[in-house]
Scaffold this motif. Structure first.
Motif, PDB file in Angstrom:
ATOM      1  N   LYS A   1      -2.925  -6.838  12.870  1.00 29.44           N
ATOM      2  CA  LYS A   1      -3.751  -7.940  12.374  1.00 29.44           C
ATOM      3  C   LYS A   1      -2.962  -9.246  12.449  1.00 29.44           C
ATOM      4  CE  LYS A   1      -6.750  -9.125   8.525  1.00 29.44           C
ATOM      5  NZ  LYS A   1      -7.337  -8.655   7.262  1.00 29.44           N
ATOM      6  N   GLU A   2      -1.672  -9.185  12.145  1.00 21.44           N
ATOM      7  CA  GLU A   2      -0.817 -10.379  12.201  1.00 21.44           C
ATOM      8  C   GLU A   2      -0.714 -10.907  13.632  1.00 21.44           C
ATOM      9  OE1 GLU A   2       3.727 -11.834  11.235  1.00 21.44           O
ATOM     10  OE2 GLU A   2       3.068  -9.889  10.507  1.00 21.44           O
ATOM     11  N   GLN A   3      -0.558 -10.002  14.604  1.00 22.34           N
ATOM     12  CA  GLN A   3      -0.494 -10.434  16.007  1.00 22.34           C
ATOM     13  C   GLN A   3      -1.772 -11.157  16.408  1.00 22.34           C
ATOM     14  OE1 GLN A   3       0.620  -6.344  17.383  1.00 22.34           O
ATOM     15  NE2 GLN A   3       1.649  -7.483  18.999  1.00 22.34           N
ATOM     16  N   TYR A   4      -2.932 -10.574  16.044  1.00 22.20           N
ATOM     17  CA  TYR A   4      -4.191 -11.198  16.430  1.00 22.20           C
ATOM     18  C   TYR A   4      -4.414 -12.500  15.667  1.00 22.20           C
ATOM     19  CZ  TYR A   4      -8.816 -12.068  18.123  1.00 22.20           C
ATOM     20  OH  TYR A   4      -9.896 -12.674  18.726  1.00 22.20           O
ATOM     21  N   SER A   5      -4.028 -12.536  14.398  1.00 20.24           N
ATOM     22  CA  SER A   5      -4.157 -13.775  13.609  1.00 20.24           C
ATOM     23  C   SER A   5      -3.369 -14.899  14.257  1.00 20.24           C
ATOM     24  CB  SER A   5      -3.650 -13.563  12.181  1.00 20.24           C
ATOM     25  OG  SER A   5      -4.459 -12.650  11.503  1.00 20.24           O
TER      26      SER A   5
ATOM     27  N   LEU B   1     -10.421  -0.979  11.329  1.00 22.00           N
ATOM     28  CA  LEU B   1      -9.270  -0.187  11.781  1.00 22.00           C
ATOM     29  C   LEU B   1      -7.961  -0.689  11.166  1.00 22.00           C
ATOM     30  CD1 LEU B   1     -10.181   0.586  15.487  1.00 22.00           C
ATOM     31  CD2 LEU B   1      -9.838   2.237  13.632  1.00 22.00           C
ATOM     32  N   TRP B   2      -7.809  -1.995  11.028  1.00 24.41           N
ATOM     33  CA  TRP B   2      -6.603  -2.516  10.374  1.00 24.41           C
ATOM     34  C   TRP B   2      -6.547  -2.054   8.920  1.00 24.41           C
ATOM     35  CZ3 TRP B   2      -7.985  -7.690  12.977  1.00 24.41           C
ATOM     36  CH2 TRP B   2      -7.360  -7.776  14.233  1.00 24.41           C
ATOM     37  N   GLN B   3      -7.703  -1.967   8.299  1.00 22.84           N
ATOM     38  CA  GLN B   3      -7.764  -1.550   6.893  1.00 22.84           C
ATOM     39  C   GLN B   3      -7.465  -0.053   6.742  1.00 22.84           C
ATOM     40  OE1 GLN B   3     -11.537  -2.391   5.012  1.00 22.84           O
ATOM     41  NE2 GLN B   3     -10.990  -1.317   3.148  1.00 22.84           N
TER      42      GLN B   3
ATOM     43  N   GLU C   1     -14.311  -7.774  16.468  1.00 22.10           N
ATOM     44  CA  GLU C   1     -13.448  -8.165  15.364  1.00 22.10           C
ATOM     45  C   GLU C   1     -13.809  -7.403  14.089  1.00 22.10           C
ATOM     46  OE1 GLU C   1     -11.787 -12.177  13.166  1.00 22.10           O
ATOM     47  OE2 GLU C   1     -12.854 -12.377  15.061  1.00 22.10           O
ATOM     48  N   GLN C   2     -15.086  -7.187  13.872  1.00 26.63           N
ATOM     49  CA  GLN C   2     -15.532  -6.438  12.694  1.00 26.63           C
ATOM     50  C   GLN C   2     -14.972  -5.002  12.735  1.00 26.63           C
ATOM     51  OE1 GLN C   2     -19.805  -5.702  12.305  1.00 26.63           O
ATOM     52  NE2 GLN C   2     -19.641  -6.080  10.115  1.00 26.63           N
TER      53      GLN C   2
ATOM     54  N   ILE D   1     -15.161   4.761  10.748  1.00 22.15           N
ATOM     55  CA  ILE D   1     -15.360   3.314  10.928  1.00 22.15           C
ATOM     56  C   ILE D   1     -16.739   2.924  10.409  1.00 22.15           C
ATOM     57  CG2 ILE D   1     -15.564   1.462  12.647  1.00 22.15           C
ATOM     58  CD1 ILE D   1     -13.536   3.156  14.374  1.00 22.15           C
ATOM     59  N   LEU D   2     -17.748   3.716  10.757  1.00 24.17           N
ATOM     60  CA  LEU D   2     -19.124   3.454  10.299  1.00 24.17           C
ATOM     61  C   LEU D   2     -19.199   3.384   8.773  1.00 24.17           C
ATOM     62  CD1 LEU D   2     -21.528   5.476  12.594  1.00 24.17           C
ATOM     63  CD2 LEU D   2     -21.855   3.137  11.821  1.00 24.17           C
ATOM     64  N   ASP D   3     -18.459   4.273   8.089  1.00 25.73           N
ATOM     65  CA  ASP D   3     -18.480   4.307   6.623  1.00 25.73           C
ATOM     66  C   ASP D   3     -18.060   2.974   6.012  1.00 25.73           C
ATOM     67  OD1 ASP D   3     -19.327   6.950   6.596  1.00 25.73           O
ATOM     68  OD2 ASP D   3     -17.314   7.768   6.248  1.00 25.73           O
ATOM     69  N   TYR D   4     -17.197   2.230   6.690  1.00 26.56           N
ATOM     70  CA  TYR D   4     -16.672   0.970   6.159  1.00 26.56           C
ATOM     71  C   TYR D   4     -17.490  -0.249   6.566  1.00 26.56           C
ATOM     72  CZ  TYR D   4     -12.493   3.138   4.276  1.00 26.56           C
ATOM     73  OH  TYR D   4     -11.620   3.895   3.529  1.00 26.56           O
TER      74      TYR D   4
END
Length: 124
Positions: free
Chosen positions: A74-78, A19-21, A13-14, A30-33
């Motif tokens: 993100k909406e689908q998973y939410s 990725l959503w962002q 999820e993290q 991805i590591l940078d975030y």
């Protein structure tokens, strides 16, 4: 639209939140975030591949490099996660969910008013 049938682990999820962002990126992006202490590059790479196997992520190849992007929004998973939460812990009752958070002091009067407004607009 992709169907969701698997829950994400906390680590998955993290990665999905990133990725959503950023919408797309290489493992190094991805590591940078990710917050400190950052996981190892290989750990993130493995998690992204698991997300791909689960159907949450796809990639575009550039030689040996892969740029990853979410194929589940993100909406689908939410929606999936919320329905699973309500079903599993609140006997499929949103009023039980509301009651739980209200008793825990997690809903203030402003939010309660917003919920009432939503309910009233549904009645119209």
């Amino acid at each position: 639209m992709q169907s969701i049938d698997k829950e994400l682990t906390r680590a998955e999820e993290q990665i999905m939140q990133v990725l959503w962002q950023i919408e797309k990126g290489f493992v190094k992006d991805i590591l940078d975030y990710l917050p400190e202490p950052k996981p190892a590059y290989n750990t993130v790479s493995t998690i992204v591949r698991i997300l791909q196997e689960k159907g949450f992520v796809s990639h575009k190849a550039y030689g040996k490099s892969h740029e990853y992007f979410p194929i589940i929004s993100k909406e689908q998973y939410s929606t999936f996660a919320t329905e699973k939460l309500v079903e599993g812990y609140f006997e499929n009752s949103f009023s039980s969910l509301f009651s739980f958070f209200s008793k825990k002091g997690k809903i203030d009067m402003k939010e309660a008013d917003e919920i009432l407004n939503l309910i009233n607009s549904m009645k119209k």
